[in-house]
Scaffold this motif. Structure first.
Motif, PDB file in Angstrom:
ATOM      1  N   ASN A  60       6.189   3.031  10.432  1.00 43.44           N
ATOM      2  CA  ASN A  60       7.133   4.106  10.150  1.00 43.44           C
ATOM      3  C   ASN A  60       7.929   3.743   8.903  1.00 43.44           C
ATOM      4  N   ASN A  61       7.854   4.612   7.923  1.00 44.78           N
ATOM      5  CA  ASN A  61       8.564   4.363   6.677  1.00 44.78           C
ATOM      6  C   ASN A  61       9.331   5.619   6.300  1.00 44.78           C
ATOM      7  N   CYS A  62      10.648   5.477   6.233  1.00 45.82           N
ATOM      8  CA  CYS A  62      11.495   6.639   5.973  1.00 45.82           C
ATOM      9  C   CYS A  62      11.206   7.257   4.607  1.00 45.82           C
ATOM     10  N   ASP A  63      11.063   6.436   3.574  1.00 43.73           N
ATOM     11  CA  ASP A  63      10.806   6.960   2.227  1.00 43.73           C
ATOM     12  C   ASP A  63       9.518   7.772   2.198  1.00 43.73           C
ATOM     13  N   PHE A  64       8.487   7.266   2.856  1.00 47.76           N
ATOM     14  CA  PHE A  64       7.216   7.998   2.898  1.00 47.76           C
ATOM     15  C   PHE A  64       7.393   9.323   3.624  1.00 47.76           C
ATOM     16  N   ARG A  65       8.044   9.293   4.763  1.00 46.39           N
ATOM     17  CA  ARG A  65       8.185  10.506   5.560  1.00 46.39           C
ATOM     18  C   ARG A  65       8.976  11.583   4.819  1.00 46.39           C
ATOM     19  N   LEU A  66      10.058  11.189   4.187  1.00 43.34           N
ATOM     20  CA  LEU A  66      10.871  12.170   3.459  1.00 43.34           C
ATOM     21  C   LEU A  66      10.123  12.707   2.235  1.00 43.34           C
ATOM     22  N   ALA A  67       9.394  11.823   1.537  1.00 40.73           N
ATOM     23  CA  ALA A  67       8.628  12.266   0.367  1.00 40.73           C
ATOM     24  C   ALA A  67       7.493  13.190   0.782  1.00 40.73           C
ATOM     25  N   VAL A  68       6.849  12.866   1.888  1.00 39.93           N
ATOM     26  CA  VAL A  68       5.765  13.720   2.391  1.00 39.93           C
ATOM     27  C   VAL A  68       6.304  15.090   2.790  1.00 39.93           C
ATOM     28  N   LYS A  69       7.447  15.103   3.430  1.00 41.20           N
ATOM     29  CA  LYS A  69       8.052  16.378   3.828  1.00 41.20           C
ATOM     30  C   LYS A  69       8.295  17.263   2.607  1.00 41.20           C
ATOM     31  N   GLN A  70       8.809  16.672   1.538  1.00 42.59           N
ATOM     32  CA  GLN A  70       9.062  17.436   0.310  1.00 42.59           C
ATOM     33  C   GLN A  70       7.755  17.900  -0.326  1.00 42.59           C
ATOM     34  N   ARG A  71       6.768  16.989  -0.392  1.00 41.08           N
ATOM     35  CA  ARG A  71       5.496  17.333  -1.025  1.00 41.08           C
ATOM     36  C   ARG A  71       4.768  18.434  -0.245  1.00 41.08           C
ATOM     37  N   LEU A  72       4.745  18.332   1.058  1.00 36.49           N
ATOM     38  CA  LEU A  72       4.076  19.361   1.863  1.00 36.49           C
ATOM     39  C   LEU A  72       4.784  20.701   1.746  1.00 36.49           C
ATOM     40  N   THR A  73       6.095  20.668   1.655  1.00 32.80           N
ATOM     41  CA  THR A  73       6.843  21.915   1.468  1.00 32.80           C
ATOM     42  C   THR A  73       6.453  22.573   0.151  1.00 32.80           C
ATOM     43  N   CYS A  78       0.838  -1.209   0.000  1.00 33.11           N
ATOM     44  CA  CYS A  78       0.000   0.000   0.000  1.00 33.11           C
ATOM     45  C   CYS A  78       0.866   1.249   0.000  1.00 33.11           C
ATOM     46  N   ASN A  79       1.925   1.227   0.796  1.00 34.33           N
ATOM     47  CA  ASN A  79       2.813   2.386   0.874  1.00 34.33           C
ATOM     48  C   ASN A  79       3.498   2.650  -0.463  1.00 34.33           C
ATOM     49  N   GLU A  80       3.867   1.582  -1.141  1.00 34.32           N
ATOM     50  CA  GLU A  80       4.484   1.726  -2.464  1.00 34.32           C
ATOM     51  C   GLU A  80       3.534   2.414  -3.437  1.00 34.32           C
ATOM     52  N   LEU A  81       2.261   2.018  -3.422  1.00 34.48           N
ATOM     53  CA  LEU A  81       1.279   2.630  -4.322  1.00 34.48           C
ATOM     54  C   LEU A  81       1.019   4.089  -3.946  1.00 34.48           C
ATOM     55  N   ILE A  82       0.970   4.368  -2.637  1.00 35.23           N
ATOM     56  CA  ILE A  82       0.763   5.746  -2.190  1.00 35.23           C
ATOM     57  C   ILE A  82       1.936   6.618  -2.622  1.00 35.23           C
ATOM     58  N   LEU A  83       3.156   6.114  -2.475  1.00 38.03           N
ATOM     59  CA  LEU A  83       4.332   6.891  -2.875  1.00 38.03           C
ATOM     60  C   LEU A  83       4.318   7.195  -4.367  1.00 38.03           C
ATOM     61  N   ARG A  84       3.847   6.257  -5.175  1.00 42.62           N
ATOM     62  CA  ARG A  84       3.792   6.479  -6.625  1.00 42.62           C
ATOM     63  C   ARG A  84       2.806   7.587  -6.977  1.00 42.62           C
ATOM     64  N   ASN A  85       1.854   7.836  -6.104  1.00 48.06           N
ATOM     65  CA  ASN A  85       0.827   8.841  -6.384  1.00 48.06           C
ATOM     66  C   ASN A  85       0.955  10.087  -5.516  1.00 48.06           C
ATOM     67  N   LEU A  86       2.049  10.187  -4.766  1.00 52.08           N
ATOM     68  CA  LEU A  86       2.148  11.262  -3.779  1.00 52.08           C
ATOM     69  C   LEU A  86       2.066  12.643  -4.407  1.00 52.08           C
ATOM     70  N   SER A  87       2.591  12.788  -5.607  1.00 51.59           N
ATOM     71  CA  SER A  87       2.559  14.102  -6.267  1.00 51.59           C
ATOM     72  C   SER A  87       1.145  14.542  -6.602  1.00 51.59           C
ATOM     73  N   ARG A  88       0.183  13.601  -6.585  1.00 53.97           N
ATOM     74  CA  ARG A  88      -1.216  13.925  -6.895  1.00 53.97           C
ATOM     75  C   ARG A  88      -2.044  14.137  -5.636  1.00 53.97           C
ATOM     76  N   LEU A  89      -1.477  13.861  -4.469  1.00 51.12           N
ATOM     77  CA  LEU A  89      -2.237  13.971  -3.220  1.00 51.12           C
ATOM     78  C   LEU A  89      -2.206  15.401  -2.706  1.00 51.12           C
ATOM     79  N   ASP A  90      -3.363  15.840  -2.198  1.00 46.34           N
ATOM     80  CA  ASP A  90      -3.416  17.165  -1.577  1.00 46.34           C
ATOM     81  C   ASP A  90      -3.094  17.043  -0.091  1.00 46.34           C
ATOM     82  N   VAL A  91      -3.133  18.185   0.586  1.00 50.37           N
ATOM     83  CA  VAL A  91      -2.771  18.225   2.001  1.00 50.37           C
ATOM     84  C   VAL A  91      -3.682  17.326   2.826  1.00 50.37           C
ATOM     85  N   GLU A  92      -4.970  17.328   2.507  1.00 49.84           N
ATOM     86  CA  GLU A  92      -5.922  16.547   3.295  1.00 49.84           C
ATOM     87  C   GLU A  92      -5.652  15.054   3.180  1.00 49.84           C
TER      88      GLU A  92
END
Length: 833
Positions: free
Chosen positions: A271-284, A242-256
């Motif tokens: 806890n997944n480091c790749d998710f956390r770092l990608a989320v940090k970049q996307r939210l920024t 599931c996390n892999e699929l979410i990461l592939r679509n992270l650029s399309r996810l909004d803040v909510e």
């Protein structure tokens, strides 16, 4: 001629019938509805054709109204305007009158659209639609059944007999569900009623469908994770997929949507480091577009805890500008985020507190508890506000009938200083404790302990009302443990439990219960049981042997990330099972092929556990001290919130302990912070030993204290003896200083250089006092960290003398002469041997 004319007439007649038939099949009203692009146009068509509206027109119109709203951002939706429109009432009346004419799919679609348009679940229209759907439930297509289950969940009917009917159908027809968009809503809807067997079947089906679905449909993995949260189950392979699929679509996810995923992961402790770092970049990236209170609040809550100080300051400045526009709930979550980031922005704290104060009448009991906890933990100073919060909590607590609510309110009330507890509050707590699980009972016991200490009559004796309540807690806890028959449920209740009451009143019964359930220990619950035993620091050989045998037998059935939890009690409590070598071998073989997929922090913790157990896999050394890994670890540490800073330092300390030489240059600043935090007040025993060592060694200048070695071990005491076992004096002996608070500290702490030349035959001696933390709680058995520390100090060239607290405080050593003799024996004789 007549025959020809006859044929012409026949053809003409047929063409006329065909043309008239085509005109008759046209639906002008439906065509007008289909070309509508806004609600006003649609309502105009409904108003002009009210008498002509068929069941198809009504269903189409209602569905289009919801589609218009669905395409709009949350803040721009006008559902209330639609519901108040006269023609919407027309559609509701017509729909209710035409329910019997609806086909199965139309029936469910209409119900779904009306609920999305906020028609009350108690409205007769909704109730009749639900009743009719229930009558047809066994023949509903799977897609309609899935949508119907969503409708039931919207009406809070997750535990209803009707949802039970849906659950039975899902169990019967699961193998025929071949669309993840149909399965995943059903999974969420039936999650509260699914048996363990159905839960596992749903997980298996979801794993299959996630592999074959369109990876762009990110809502499917999100719903799977939500299902796992609901059933409190965390199968790592499925979560990682599931996390892999979410990461592939992270650029399309909004803040909510990002916030939803972060909340789900947190509740599952995933806890997944790749998710956390990608989320940090996307939210920024979303900072500039998140300017309204709704989106900014979600951005602040999720980004602030992991952002750099510069970005956090910018977020706080924006929050200050938007504060007056925040809703009651938005102010609440901003306050919690400020507490998590340990903010000291007093202007923002005051502004948020003022918004909260003017909205106090809107908050529900649990929300008031959350506000109180956040403000208290951030040490916010506002006596007037805290007085109001205490009174509100007290009133809610006296009226609440929900056990979970009573427990939360009780816990938060106990946090407040000088909280005077009414008899009515104690009575309310007494009423619900019989319905509480072990963790809740422990929470109440901790609260009572605080109340007792703050009660003015406590100095004379414990008030009888508290005594009676404690007796009830003890009885309920023992009865619950004795009646327990499922290990998984017991472990779930024990997951977060700790404290004096549990250790004194329930620990013995708990261990007896766990030993009684030894036969239920399997590859699924081994990690959780192992973590529990480690946390309570209780050495239980029968349970440890069972854990080892299960791990050896079924290691291939366990996810590779579970190796850390499995080995933890053996390493931490320094226990070697009968098959110790085989246990470590199979565990190492299990995770080594997957070593590159570990999160940095998890791999460092695993390495540390193995180091404590004196185990050094070569593959792990290569992975951990590669440049890429260290860079990723550093990025992960930078993304941790201030609230997790101690955990971050602990991670680096584990890394340094595992291989000090490789870590020194890269993470020296973190180790220095850890060493600085570790230099706390000096206890009376250390002061006593310091004085006696001075007498034994011939002078206080022959002893150094709080010596920081290379790689940042801190020694209690150090002395140097020449080859004739004569103490050597230091040029700068350590001194004791008293702080402003009256606490005793060592006046000097230096970094020792092992490379300093010693006289031939001389040797450094490290003297460490081992307090109770260095031993298991139920036995004087030294833990692994103390032994590892000794090994590492010996590698650094020290001869190590360890003084267990139970020896130093024993009856045999009760005089200064006995203590000095003890020190001489351990320092000189051990060295000479």
């Amino acid at each position: 001629m007549s025959a020809g004319m006859f044929r012409v007439r026949c053809v003409t007649s047929s063409l006329r019938r065909l043309l008239h038939g085509g005109a008759a099949n046209r639906d002008p009203v439906l065509e007008q509805l289909q070309v509508c692009s806004a609600e006003d146009q649609l309502f105009d068509v409904v108003g002009k054709n009210r008498a002509k509206l068929t069941v198809n027109h009504v269903s189409k119109a209602v569905g289009m109204l919801w589609q218009f709203q669905k395409k709009k951002p949350e803040l721009l939706r006008t559902v209330e305007v639609i519901r108040s429109h006269p023609q919407f009432l027309t559609l509701r009346v017509l729909a209710e009158n035409k329910i019997a004419l609806m086909d199965d799919c139309m029936l469910v679609d209409t119900l779904y659209s009306f609920l999305r348009l906020n028609v009350d679940q108690h409205d007769s229209l909704v109730q009749q639609l639900v009743s009719e759907a229930w009558l047809r439930i066994d023949r509903l297509p799977l897609a309609s059944l899935s949508k119907f289950s969503i409708c039931l969940s919207d009406q809070h009917l997750q535990h209803s007999p009707l949802m039970g009917h849906v659950t039975r159908i899902v169990a019967q027809r699961l193998s025929s569900i071949d669309d993840a968009r149909i399965l995943t809503p059903l999974m969420i809807s039936v999650s509260y009623l699914a048996s363990p067997r159905l839960r596992d079947a749903l997980i298996g089906r979801a794993e299959h469908l996630l592999e074959t679905m369109d990876p762009l449909h990110y809502n499917n993995p999100r719903r799977v994770v939500q299902f796992l949260r609901n059933v409190k189950h965390s199968p790592r392979p499925l979560l990682e997929k599931c996390n892999e699929l979410i990461l592939r679509n992270l650029s399309r996810l909004d803040v909510e949507n990002i916030g939803v995923m972060m909340g789900l992961y947190q509740s599952l402790q995933f806890n997944n480091c790749d998710f956390r770092l990608a989320v940090k970049q996307r939210l920024t990236e979303l900072i500039d577009s998140s300017t309204d209170p709704f989106s900014f609040t979600k951005l602040f809550v999720n980004l602030a805890p992991m952002a750099s100080q510069e970005i956090r300051d910018g977020l706080e400045n924006t929050a200050l500008l938007l504060a007056d526009e925040l809703s009651a709930h938005q102010a609440l979550v901003i306050a919690e985020a400020l507490e998590e980031t340990q903010s000291r922005n007093l202007s923002l704290m005051n502004k948020i507190a003022s918004v909260i104060q003017r909205n106090l009448h809107l908050y529900k009991p649990v929300e008031v508890a959350r506000i109180t906890q956040a403000l208290f933990l951030m040490q916010y100073q506002n006596p007037e506000l805290f007085t109001k919060l205490r009174n509100i909590l007290n009133n809610f607590l006296q009226r609440s009938v929900y056990p979970y609510e009573v427990i939360i309110l009780t816990r938060v009330m106990s946090m407040l200083p000088n909280a005077r507890i009414d008899e009515a509050v104690v009575s309310r707590v007494d009423v619900v404790v019989t319905q509480c699980n072990l963790n809740d009972l422990n929470t109440v016991a901790c609260a009572i302990a605080k109340w007792v200490r703050s009660d003015p009559s406590y100095r004379h004796n414990t008030p009888s009302r508290y005594v009676r309540l404690l007796q009830t807690l003890n009885r309920c806890g023992h009865e619950r443990l004795r009646a327990a028959d499922r290990l998984d449920l017991v472990l779930e209740e024990l997951k977060y439990i700790s404290g004096e009451w549990f250790e004194e009143m329930l620990l013995e019964e708990t261990m007896a219960t766990l030993e009684r359930m030894t036969g239920q220990i399997n590859c699924t619950n081994v990690p959780e049981l192992a973590v529990f035993l480690t946390r309570i620091n209780h050495l239980c050989p029968p349970l440890m042997e069972r854990i080892a045998s299960v791990a050896i037998k079924d290691i291939d059935k366990m996810h590779h990330s579970m190796v850390y939890a499995t080995l933890l009690p053996f390493a931490v409590m320094n226990y070697d099972p009968e098959q110790a070598d085989e246990l470590y071998d199979v565990c190492i073989q299990r995770f080594i092929p997957h070593i590159s997929s570990f999160d940095p922090h998890r791999l460092v913790l695993l390495a540390y556990a193995l180091s404590v157990a004196d185990c050094f896999p070569e593959e792990m050394a290569r992975e951990i001290f590669s440049i890429d890994f260290l860079r990723k670890l550093d990025a992960q540490l930078e993304s941790m919130s201030p609230l997790c800073s101690r955990f971050g330092i602990r991670i680096v300390f584990c890394c340094a302990s595992w291989s000090s030489i490789a870590c020194r240059g890269f993470h020296e600043r973190y180790c220095q912070r850890l060493q600085k935090k570790g230099n706390g007040p000096v206890g009376p025993v250390q002061q006593q030993i310091h004085k006696l060592l001075g007498e034994v060694l011939g002078g206080i200048n022959c002893v150094r204290v709080a010596v920081v070695t290379p790689y940042f071990y801190t020694l209690d005491f150090e002395c140097t003896l020449d080859k004739q076992l004569q103490p050597l004096a230091y040029s700068e002996p350590s001194t004791l200083q008293i702080s402003d608070r009256g606490q005793v500290h060592w006046g000097k702490s230096s970094v020792e250089t092992i490379g300093d030349v010693l006289p031939p035959g001389a040797q450094r001696v490290a003297v460490d006092f081992l307090d109770s933390k260095s031993f298991c709680k139920n036995t004087p058995h030294m833990k692994g960290e103390a032994l590892m520390r000794k090994r590492h100090l010996e590698i650094l060239g020290y001869r190590v003398v360890q003084i267990p607290h139970f020896e130093w405080n024993s009856m045999e050593l009760s005089t200064p002469d006995a203590w000095k003799e003890y020190l001489k024996k351990n320092i000189f004789k051990e060295l000479s041997s």
